[in-house]
Scaffold this active site. Structure first.
Site, mmCIF file in Angstrom:
data_model
loop_
_atom_site.group_PDB
_atom_site.id
_atom_site.type_symbol
_atom_site.label_atom_id
_atom_site.label_comp_id
_atom_site.label_asym_id
_atom_site.label_seq_id
_atom_site.Cartn_x
_atom_site.Cartn_y
_atom_site.Cartn_z
ATOM 1 N N CYS A 61 0.817 -1.224 0.000
ATOM 2 C CA CYS A 61 0.000 0.000 0.000
ATOM 3 C C CYS A 61 0.846 1.267 0.000
ATOM 4 O O CYS A 61 0.325 2.355 -0.223
ATOM 5 C CB CYS A 61 -0.959 -0.007 1.183
ATOM 6 S SG CYS A 61 -2.131 -1.358 1.069
ATOM 7 N N HIS B 111 -3.312 6.963 2.553
ATOM 8 C CA HIS B 111 -3.755 5.722 1.927
ATOM 9 C C HIS B 111 -5.181 5.429 2.387
ATOM 10 O O HIS B 111 -5.529 5.661 3.548
ATOM 11 C CB HIS B 111 -2.793 4.606 2.351
ATOM 12 C CG HIS B 111 -3.274 3.243 1.991
ATOM 13 N ND1 HIS B 111 -3.639 2.897 0.709
ATOM 14 C CD2 HIS B 111 -3.466 2.132 2.750
ATOM 15 C CE1 HIS B 111 -4.022 1.635 0.694
ATOM 16 N NE2 HIS B 111 -3.937 1.142 1.906
ATOM 17 N N ASN C 295 -10.051 -0.373 -0.954
ATOM 18 C CA ASN C 295 -8.590 -0.265 -0.861
ATOM 19 C C ASN C 295 -7.975 -0.787 -2.162
ATOM 20 O O ASN C 295 -7.969 -1.990 -2.409
ATOM 21 C CB ASN C 295 -8.117 -1.080 0.347
ATOM 22 C CG ASN C 295 -6.615 -1.018 0.557
ATOM 23 O OD1 ASN C 295 -5.887 -0.502 -0.302
ATOM 24 N ND2 ASN C 295 -6.153 -1.553 1.662
#
Ligand code: UT7
Length: 330
Positions: free
Chosen positions: A114, A255, A285
């Site tokens: 990520c 994020h 996500n």
């Protein structure tokens, strides 16, 4: 001697097909309300079978290059942050380079989960700042649906597919640009979020497939706690190093994994919602794709303008932690 570097173009892309919470209710034992309350996600975009990471990175890259007012031949460097490369080799950067016709670029893939976009941004920044090239392409792109187990309700509700790219260009001293970055890794967190098989430790076999070891495994609570703590910590450190506080920021873009992580961290940083972008409701996500997708939405909503002071942060598998401080340039 480092020279100034600006973001000269931004582009994003998500596959058109969506997977809603209601559809997930039909696939695993879950409820739309549970997903919304625990994560803030309503739907994600999912690539059709056969669509690979370079396929979604390509339109994002083209848009970023067009906005920068250059052609692919001007790029000296391409870095693709991804956890889901088209193939282990050749790299997705090579596939993208060929497709773009970026004849003068070298590059590689970067594995930081990520934090893939922020690590790519830091790396591309360094290439331009040191004079190794004048224009660099930093990509964050993932087809997470290719490594998600759609029978595991603890992970399949979280992830989506998406891509983003920025062009970084050498800038004049007065132009708004990248100010600083601070990245960290903490490898002790490895087992908390991983894909066990498919690498040299456990090559693909009938057994690894039968045991569903080619999918994302996660200890959600451990990742959650680490993410909240580290998002606050890295933000404070980077701001402090530059003589700034959270009060100076125009926009905070982290994020996008879970609404509750972002809200907890930004509350600790005393950042009110008007200076925080949360767009995971529509995308879930997307791993390396989240930050460019959030920047793109912030810009479309008029919340991100040229010259704004922006802090970008990420926490991901590894663990990886990333932060980039910049004045927005396009
Ligand atoms: O980008 C980095 C990658 N990942 C992250 O940042 C994710 C970090 N973690 C999280 O976002 C959260 O931990 C999750 C959303 C994954 C889970 O939320 P949580 O509030 O930590 O829930 P939990 O894991 O403590 O689970 C609570 C309950 C459990 O049942 P019991 O044990 O209390 O009976 C789970 O089995 O919720 C259950 N549960 C679900 N129920 C309905 C877990 N997943 C689901 C589901 N639907 N999809």
């Amino acid at each position: 001697m480092m020279r100034p570097v600006k973001v000269s173009g931004l582009g994003t892309f998500v596959p058109p097909r969506t997977l809603t919470n209601e559809q997930l209710e039909q696939m695993v034992e879950t409820s739309s309300d549970w997903i919304m309350q625990r994560t803030g996600i309503r739907e994600r975009h999912i690539a059709d079978k056969g669509v690979a990471t370079s396929d979604i990175a390509y339109p994002a890259a083209l848009a970023a290059i067009a906005e920068a007012g250059i052609t692919p031949a001007h790029l000296g460097f391409i870095v693709v942050g991804t956890t889901t490369p088209d193939t282990i080799f050749p790299s997705t950067a090579c596939v993208l380079q060929a497709r773009l016709g970026a004849a003068n670029a070298w590059g590689f893939d970067l594995g930081a989960a990520c934090s893939g976009f922020l690590y790519s941004l830091s790396t591309a920044y360094t290439m331009v700042a040191t004079g190794a090239c004048d224009h660099a392409l930093a990509v964050g792109a993932d087809v997470m649906s290719s490594i998600i187990d759609y029978t595991d309700r603890t992970t399949c509700i979280l992830f989506g597919d998406g891509a983003g790219a920025v062009v970084l260009s050498a800038a004049g001293p007065a132009e708004p640009g990248i100010i600083d970055f601070w990245n960290e890794i903490d490898g002790t967190g490895g087992p908390s979020l991983c894909m066990p098989a498919g690498g040299s430790r456990m090559p693909a076999s009938h057994e690894t497939v039968d045991k569903r070891l080619h999918f994302v495994k996660q200890d959600g609570t451990a990742v959650f706690k680490f993410a909240v703590r580290k998002t606050e910590e890295i933000s404070r450190r980077l701001l402090e190093r530059n003589g700034l506080t959270s009060r100076d920021l125009d926009l905070f873009v982290s994020h996008q994994a879970n609404r509750r992580i972002i809200e907890a961290a930004t509350e600790r940083l005393e950042l009110e919602p008007s200076r925080v972008i949360i767009n995971l409701e529509r995308f879930g996500n997307t791993t390396a794709g989240t930050i460019p997708l959030a920047l793109n939405d912030a810009r479309a909503e008029g919340r991100l303008k040229k010259g704004n002071l922006v802090l970008l942060t990420s926490v991901g598998a590894g663990f990886t932690v990333g932060s980039v401080l910049l004045r927005w340039g396009c």
